[in-house]
Motif scaffolding. Structure first.
Motif, short mmCIF file in Angstrom:
data_model
loop_
_atom_site.label_atom_id
_atom_site.label_comp_id
_atom_site.label_asym_id
_atom_site.label_seq_id
_atom_site.Cartn_x
_atom_site.Cartn_y
_atom_site.Cartn_z
N ALA A 196 0.84 -1.20 0.00
CA ALA A 196 0.00 0.00 0.00
C ALA A 196 0.87 1.25 0.00
O ALA A 196 1.89 1.33 0.70
CB ALA A 196 -0.92 0.00 1.21
N LYS A 197 0.45 2.23 -0.79
CA LYS A 197 1.13 3.53 -0.80
C LYS A 197 0.92 4.24 0.54
O LYS A 197 1.81 4.86 1.09
CB LYS A 197 0.59 4.38 -1.94
CG LYS A 197 1.36 5.67 -2.20
CD LYS A 197 0.71 6.49 -3.33
CE LYS A 197 0.71 5.73 -4.64
NZ LYS A 197 0.15 6.54 -5.75
N ARG A 198 -0.32 4.13 1.04
CA ARG A 198 -0.66 4.71 2.34
C ARG A 198 -1.51 3.71 3.11
O ARG A 198 -2.31 2.98 2.51
CB ARG A 198 -1.46 6.01 2.20
CG ARG A 198 -0.74 7.14 1.50
CD ARG A 198 -1.69 8.29 1.26
NE ARG A 198 -2.14 8.89 2.52
CZ ARG A 198 -3.34 9.44 2.70
NH1 ARG A 198 -4.25 9.42 1.72
NH2 ARG A 198 -3.67 9.98 3.85
N THR A 199 -1.35 3.68 4.44
CA THR A 199 -2.17 2.81 5.29
C THR A 199 -2.84 3.65 6.36
O THR A 199 -2.18 4.43 7.06
CB THR A 199 -1.32 1.71 5.95
OG1 THR A 199 -0.73 0.90 4.93
CG2 THR A 199 -2.19 0.83 6.84
N CYS A 200 -4.14 3.47 6.49
CA CYS A 200 -4.94 4.23 7.45
C CYS A 200 -5.62 3.27 8.42
O CYS A 200 -6.29 2.32 8.00
CB CYS A 200 -5.98 5.06 6.70
SG CYS A 200 -7.16 5.91 7.76
N VAL A 201 -5.45 3.51 9.71
CA VAL A 201 -6.08 2.69 10.76
C VAL A 201 -7.33 3.40 11.24
O VAL A 201 -7.31 4.59 11.55
CB VAL A 201 -5.12 2.47 11.95
CG1 VAL A 201 -5.83 1.68 13.05
CG2 VAL A 201 -3.86 1.76 11.51
N LEU A 202 -8.45 2.66 11.28
CA LEU A 202 -9.70 3.20 11.82
C LEU A 202 -9.93 2.55 13.18
O LEU A 202 -9.96 1.32 13.29
CB LEU A 202 -10.87 2.89 10.90
CG LEU A 202 -10.75 3.33 9.43
CD1 LEU A 202 -12.09 3.14 8.72
CD2 LEU A 202 -10.29 4.76 9.30
N LEU A 203 -10.11 3.37 14.20
CA LEU A 203 -10.14 2.83 15.55
C LEU A 203 -11.10 3.65 16.41
O LEU A 203 -10.86 4.83 16.63
CB LEU A 203 -8.73 2.89 16.15
CG LEU A 203 -8.42 2.00 17.33
CD1 LEU A 203 -8.16 0.58 16.86
CD2 LEU A 203 -7.18 2.51 18.05
N ASP A 204 -12.19 3.04 16.89
CA ASP A 204 -13.05 3.78 17.81
C ASP A 204 -12.47 3.70 19.22
O ASP A 204 -11.65 2.85 19.53
CB ASP A 204 -14.49 3.25 17.76
CG ASP A 204 -14.65 1.88 18.36
OD1 ASP A 204 -14.79 1.80 19.60
OD2 ASP A 204 -14.62 0.89 17.61
N SER A 205 -12.87 4.63 20.06
CA SER A 205 -12.23 4.81 21.37
C SER A 205 -12.38 3.63 22.32
O SER A 205 -11.64 3.54 23.30
CB SER A 205 -12.79 6.08 22.04
OG SER A 205 -14.20 6.02 22.13
N THR A 206 -13.32 2.72 22.05
CA THR A 206 -13.47 1.56 22.93
C THR A 206 -12.28 0.61 22.83
O THR A 206 -12.11 -0.26 23.68
CB THR A 206 -14.76 0.77 22.60
OG1 THR A 206 -14.67 0.25 21.26
CG2 THR A 206 -15.98 1.65 22.71
#
Length: 256
Positions: free
Chosen positions: A199-209
């Motif tokens: 991947a050129k860019r990697t994005c992590v999605l994370l809710d506060s729980t």
């Protein structure tokens, strides 16, 4: 301070420190050891902590992973806001990876950009991405079917990833602390590493729980470019993310 207020404070301290000593808690609240033992017993029985000799720790997330369909509706407003922020990172004519994650699945529902190729090993992502537009291009990686989480897994999935290069990859995680991201299975680590490498860019999605949740399997922040969440992270985690040059996006309304 009554027991209800005290337990709320104990859980807050547990999120911050991950491990609490019973004697220290009794001193902190100026109550008897018997009283703090009753508090601890209640917290443990609710599955909110694990007991060890002398105190409590945060539970191993693997032991409390909920049914996938139930997790999808937990904190949905926050997850939707995170997903909407993530969608703004996508441009037309891109190839993107969508991970098996209840938060990431909302990206598939919000995607409107044209000529985007969605690659995933999640049947739910594939369905969500094509519900809004039957013209949406989706490549579903093949492998063994996991009926609990509706994903396809195995070496064949990892082997197929070598054929793709993603403009941006969106991944989830079971937990986060200063040392990295946590996952429930060792196979998750190999899969995530392969995705990040391609991947050129990697994005992590994370809710506060997910903050301070830990498991047996960890991935550090190397080559992670962006993390989107709904509430401010503890400063110790922020400091490590800055050190690893990970940009943090706090979604609208994500305030203490």
């Amino acid at each position: 301070m009554d027991q209800k207020e005290r337990i709320a404070k104990i859980l807050e301290l547990l999120q911050e420190k991950e491990k609490l000593d019973a004697v220290e808690l009794a001193e902190y609240f100026q109550i008897s050891k018997d009283s703090i033992r009753r508090d601890i017993l209640l917290i443990v029985n609710e599955g909110l902590a694990e007991r060890y000799r002398g105190g409590i720790t945060l539970p191993i997330i693997k032991t409390k992973i909920e049914d996938y369909s139930k997790r999808l509706v937990v904190n949905s407003p926050e997850k939707i806001q995170i997903a909407k922020s993530a969608v703004r990172q996508i441009s037309e004519d891109q190839t993107i990876w969508l991970d098996v994650s209840t938060t990431v699945q909302f990206i598939a529902k919000e995607l409107t950009q044209k000529n985007v190729l969605v690659v995933t090993n999640s049947i739910d992502n594939a369905i969500s991405a094509t519900e809004k537009s039957k013209e949406q291009a989706v490549f579903l990686l093949g492998g063994y079917f996991n009926p609990a989480s509706h994903l396809l897994h195995g070496t064949s999935v990892i082997n197929q990833l070598a054929n793709f290069y993603f403009d941006i990859a969106f991944i989830g995680a079971s937990g986060i602390n200063e040392s990295g991201l946590f996952y429930s299975e060792l196979e998750d680590i190999e899969l995530k590493q392969t995705i990040i490498q391609n991947a050129k860019r990697t994005c992590v999605l994370l809710d506060s729980t997910k903050v301070r949740n830990t498991t047996n399997f960890k991935l550090d922040f190397t080559n992670i470019d962006l993390l989107i969440t709904d509430k401010p992270l503890p400063e110790t985690i922020n400091k490590q993310l800055r050190k690893d040059e990970v940009k943090i996006i706090l979604v609208e309304g994500g305030k203490k």
